[in-house]
Design a protein around this motif. Structure first.
Motif, PDB file in Angstrom:
ATOM      1  N   ALA A  93     -27.969  54.656  -7.032  1.00 32.40           N
ATOM      2  CA  ALA A  93     -27.075  54.081  -6.020  1.00 32.40           C
ATOM      3  C   ALA A  93     -25.624  54.155  -6.471  1.00 32.40           C
ATOM      4  O   ALA A  93     -25.312  54.011  -7.658  1.00 32.40           O
ATOM      5  CB  ALA A  93     -27.461  52.628  -5.751  1.00 32.40           C
ATOM      6  N   LYS A  94     -24.750  54.363  -5.522  1.00 33.07           N
ATOM      7  CA  LYS A  94     -23.325  54.437  -5.811  1.00 33.07           C
ATOM      8  C   LYS A  94     -22.768  53.035  -6.026  1.00 33.07           C
ATOM      9  O   LYS A  94     -23.040  52.119  -5.255  1.00 33.07           O
ATOM     10  CB  LYS A  94     -22.586  55.113  -4.649  1.00 33.07           C
ATOM     11  N   ILE A  95     -21.991  52.864  -7.086  1.00 31.55           N
ATOM     12  CA  ILE A  95     -21.359  51.570  -7.359  1.00 31.55           C
ATOM     13  C   ILE A  95     -20.134  51.436  -6.460  1.00 31.55           C
ATOM     14  O   ILE A  95     -19.200  52.234  -6.527  1.00 31.55           O
ATOM     15  CB  ILE A  95     -20.965  51.450  -8.843  1.00 31.55           C
ATOM     16  N   ALA A  96     -20.141  50.414  -5.621  1.00 29.50           N
ATOM     17  CA  ALA A  96     -19.134  50.317  -4.558  1.00 29.50           C
ATOM     18  C   ALA A  96     -17.829  49.686  -5.014  1.00 29.50           C
ATOM     19  O   ALA A  96     -16.770  49.990  -4.472  1.00 29.50           O
ATOM     20  CB  ALA A  96     -19.704  49.524  -3.381  1.00 29.50           C
ATOM     21  N   ASN A  97     -17.867  48.782  -5.984  1.00 30.87           N
ATOM     22  CA  ASN A  97     -16.671  48.053  -6.394  1.00 30.87           C
ATOM     23  C   ASN A  97     -16.687  47.932  -7.916  1.00 30.87           C
ATOM     24  O   ASN A  97     -17.455  47.166  -8.487  1.00 30.87           O
ATOM     25  CB  ASN A  97     -16.654  46.665  -5.738  1.00 30.87           C
ATOM     26  N   SER A  98     -15.821  48.687  -8.579  1.00 35.51           N
ATOM     27  CA  SER A  98     -15.817  48.738 -10.043  1.00 35.51           C
ATOM     28  C   SER A  98     -15.298  47.456 -10.672  1.00 35.51           C
ATOM     29  O   SER A  98     -15.555  47.185 -11.847  1.00 35.51           O
ATOM     30  CB  SER A  98     -14.995  49.926 -10.527  1.00 35.51           C
ATOM     31  N   PHE A  99     -14.554  46.637  -9.917  1.00 28.54           N
ATOM     32  CA  PHE A  99     -14.121  45.332 -10.428  1.00 28.54           C
ATOM     33  C   PHE A  99     -15.352  44.437 -10.609  1.00 28.54           C
ATOM     34  O   PHE A  99     -15.436  43.667 -11.564  1.00 28.54           O
ATOM     35  CB  PHE A  99     -13.144  44.679  -9.449  1.00 28.54           C
ATOM     36  N   ILE A 100     -16.294  44.555  -9.688  1.00 28.94           N
ATOM     37  CA  ILE A 100     -17.501  43.731  -9.738  1.00 28.94           C
ATOM     38  C   ILE A 100     -18.518  44.299 -10.721  1.00 28.94           C
ATOM     39  O   ILE A 100     -19.078  43.571 -11.537  1.00 28.94           O
ATOM     40  CB  ILE A 100     -18.118  43.610  -8.331  1.00 28.94           C
ATOM     41  N   ARG A 101     -18.773  45.591 -10.636  1.00 33.29           N
ATOM     42  CA  ARG A 101     -19.712  46.204 -11.571  1.00 33.29           C
ATOM     43  C   ARG A 101     -19.142  47.484 -12.148  1.00 33.29           C
ATOM     44  O   ARG A 101     -19.120  48.517 -11.484  1.00 33.29           O
ATOM     45  CB  ARG A 101     -21.055  46.502 -10.892  1.00 33.29           C
ATOM     46  N   PRO A 102     -18.654  47.430 -13.391  1.00 35.17           N
ATOM     47  CA  PRO A 102     -18.214  48.658 -14.047  1.00 35.17           C
ATOM     48  C   PRO A 102     -19.375  49.632 -14.201  1.00 35.17           C
ATOM     49  O   PRO A 102     -20.546  49.226 -14.234  1.00 35.17           O
ATOM     50  CB  PRO A 102     -17.721  48.171 -15.419  1.00 35.17           C
ATOM     51  N   GLN A 103     -19.076  50.900 -14.317  1.00 37.59           N
ATOM     52  CA  GLN A 103     -20.088  51.948 -14.376  1.00 37.59           C
ATOM     53  C   GLN A 103     -21.102  51.714 -15.488  1.00 37.59           C
ATOM     54  O   GLN A 103     -22.298  51.956 -15.330  1.00 37.59           O
ATOM     55  CB  GLN A 103     -19.405  53.312 -14.579  1.00 37.59           C
ATOM     56  N   GLU A 104     -20.620  51.188 -16.619  1.00 35.09           N
ATOM     57  CA  GLU A 104     -21.495  51.067 -17.785  1.00 35.09           C
ATOM     58  C   GLU A 104     -22.348  49.794 -17.777  1.00 35.09           C
ATOM     59  O   GLU A 104     -23.250  49.643 -18.605  1.00 35.09           O
ATOM     60  CB  GLU A 104     -20.661  51.096 -19.075  1.00 35.09           C
ATOM     61  N   TRP A 105     -22.099  48.873 -16.868  1.00 38.12           N
ATOM     62  CA  TRP A 105     -22.837  47.611 -16.889  1.00 38.12           C
ATOM     63  C   TRP A 105     -24.233  47.800 -16.300  1.00 38.12           C
ATOM     64  O   TRP A 105     -24.389  48.300 -15.200  1.00 38.12           O
ATOM     65  CB  TRP A 105     -22.087  46.539 -16.103  1.00 38.12           C
ATOM     66  N   ASN A 106     -25.271  47.364 -17.038  1.00 42.48           N
ATOM     67  CA  ASN A 106     -26.624  47.669 -16.586  1.00 42.48           C
ATOM     68  C   ASN A 106     -27.607  46.500 -16.644  1.00 42.48           C
ATOM     69  O   ASN A 106     -28.808  46.703 -16.471  1.00 42.48           O
ATOM     70  CB  ASN A 106     -27.191  48.853 -17.377  1.00 42.48           C
ATOM     71  N   ILE A 107     -27.129  45.277 -16.879  1.00 46.83           N
ATOM     72  CA  ILE A 107     -28.029  44.122 -16.875  1.00 46.83           C
ATOM     73  C   ILE A 107     -27.827  43.338 -15.585  1.00 46.83           C
ATOM     74  O   ILE A 107     -26.739  42.826 -15.316  1.00 46.83           O
ATOM     75  CB  ILE A 107     -27.780  43.206 -18.090  1.00 46.83           C
ATOM     76  N   LEU A 108     -28.869  43.251 -14.799  1.00 45.73           N
ATOM     77  CA  LEU A 108     -28.799  42.506 -13.547  1.00 45.73           C
ATOM     78  C   LEU A 108     -29.274  41.077 -13.796  1.00 45.73           C
ATOM     79  O   LEU A 108     -30.426  40.843 -14.156  1.00 45.73           O
ATOM     80  CB  LEU A 108     -29.669  43.174 -12.484  1.00 45.73           C
ATOM     81  N   SER A 109     -28.374  40.122 -13.605  1.00 41.56           N
ATOM     82  CA  SER A 109     -28.727  38.718 -13.813  1.00 41.56           C
ATOM     83  C   SER A 109     -28.540  37.935 -12.524  1.00 41.56           C
ATOM     84  O   SER A 109     -27.737  38.287 -11.662  1.00 41.56           O
ATOM     85  CB  SER A 109     -27.867  38.099 -14.927  1.00 41.56           C
TER      86      SER A 109
END
Length: 418
Positions: free
Chosen positions: A259-275
């Motif tokens: 899935a395309k990351i829509a907002n890099s302020f909210i989720r940077p490309q490298e962040w991968n832990i969903l909490s």
């Protein structure tokens, strides 16, 4: 530059200012759960800056407890959070802690004060629910404590945030009194009703933002030209896996990978832990209503009114007013305002995917408010929803912070040259 965050809540304002490079000397907040959230965020920033960030990841993945996390963080960092009511009785104790912290700071004065007193006494909903119309509510006058901090620390600027109702509370007398008090304290002021959607936040949320500055500065309320426009809910939730009511994903690497990351302020490309992708359990009646609401929108592009529900699904006697008791978050649009009532039920925040048939999760609410996915809200699901609903969107705060940062940097350069 040093900042105090008063009535800090979960730290939406301070998160935005911190992202812009400001130093938070103290968050002052009375709610225990919000203070725990602030401490965890302090731990996040400390561990990230000291090459110990794996400890924070371990915490999100439930490998260590909160106590074990805090043990790895110096007490001076966690003590940035002052868990206290702001009142006449506590003012001296709060300021003595701040004064002690300033002694060890390279810059030993406060540059900006940010914050906004609790808004229930000014909110239209709060006033309508109170038989006395909030006239005798002591929260009407919490702004006076804010001004005491201005008088003591004499910051260059301050940011005061609140709901639109503050402009008209008690026939406008409260806001006029606030303005006069600020002027007497030595500040020029201006205010506007700003909408978070104009700052890239995927939410239609209007708030009064009052900016004050010392008389020595030639400043005027800025024009904000934010690009790009906010993404819609479909894009914002795009990488979050589907859930049913009562299900959750908390602390796992479970994003939709393609899935395309829509907002890099909210989720940077490298962040991968969903909490905290945590949903409510709903009773059968609510789920049937949710499905009808989403189906009606999908077929007719309108919100289903309460008195249009089948009789067996109607439990309220009042069928002439408050007919918008159920509302979905629309896929093709940004969200309506997220408020603290989301902690009580999710009827105003129904997920738009009929197949998921639920209200939005904690993480989805946090995204609507523009909190980063690495931001963890402490204690219960209910406490997390309350913190999110009460917060200032961090992305909005970030853009306000950048404007002040640019002005103060230019002013400092001019003073050095002269």
């Amino acid at each position: 530059m040093n900042i105090i965050d008063l009535f800090a809540g979960a730290g939406g304002l301070s998160e935005g200012f911190r992202k812009a490079g400001f130093n938070i000397v103290a968050h002052v907040e009375m709610d225990k759960s919000a203070c725990n959230t602030l401490r965890t965020r302090e731990a996040y920033y400390y561990l990230k800056s000291s090459n110990k960030f794996k400890l924070y990841l371990d915490y999100l993945e439930k490998k260590i407890s909160r106590e074990q996390l805090y043990e790895q963080v110096p007490s001076r960092v966690l003590n940035n959070v002052i868990e206290s009511e702001i009142s006449n009785k506590t003012f001296s104790s709060i300021t003595s802690i701040i004064d002690e912290r300033l002694k060890s700071s390279p810059n030993n004065h406060i540059d900006i004060i940010i914050g906004g007193p609790p808004c229930q006494a000014y909110s239209y909903v709060g006033i309508s629910r109170d038989p006395n119309r909030m006239k005798d509510d002591p929260r009407n006058y919490l702004y006076r404590h804010y001004i005491r901090f201005l008088k003591k620390y004499k910051p260059k600027f301050f940011i005061f945030e609140n709901v639109k109702g503050i402009l008209t509370a008690k026939n406008g007398t409260i806001f006029k009194s606030l303005q006069k008090s600020v002027l007497r304290a030595g500040y020029k002021i201006d205010y506007k009703v700003l909408n978070s959607k104009d700052f890239g936040v995927s939410q239609n949320r209007e708030r009064v933002i009052l900016i004050g500055w010392k008389n020595i500065y030639q400043f005027k309320f800025p024009e904000f030209n934010i690009v790009p426009e906010p993404v819609n809910i479909k894009q914002l939730f795009n990488d979050l896996p589907p859930l049913n009511a009562g299900e959750s994903i908390d602390g796992l690497k479970k994003y939709r990978k393609r899935a395309k990351i829509a907002n890099s302020f909210i989720r940077p490309q490298e962040w991968n832990i969903l909490s905290q992708h945590i949903t409510r359990s709903n009773n059968e009646k609510d789920l049937l209503i949710y499905k009808l609401v989403v189906d009606t929108w999908n077929k007719e592009k309108r919100l289903l009114k309460y008195n249009e529900l089948p009789n067996e699904l109607q439990s309220h006697k009042n069928k002439e007013s408050f007919l918008d008791r159920f509302k979905l978050v629309r896929l093709e649009d940004i969200s309506h305002t997220v408020v603290a009532h989301i902690s009580k039920d999710g009827h105003y925040y129904i997920h738009p995917d009929v197949n998921q048939n639920r209200s939005i999760s904690v993480r989805e609410a946090a995204r609507i408010q523009s909190f980063p996915d690495d931001f963890y809200f402490e204690d219960s699901r209910t406490a997390a929803f309350k913190q999110i609903g009460n917060a200032v969107p961090p992305l909005m705060a970030y853009h306000i912070a950048l404007i002040l940062q640019e002005y103060l940097n230019q002013t400092n350069k001019k003073s050095i040259i002269s």
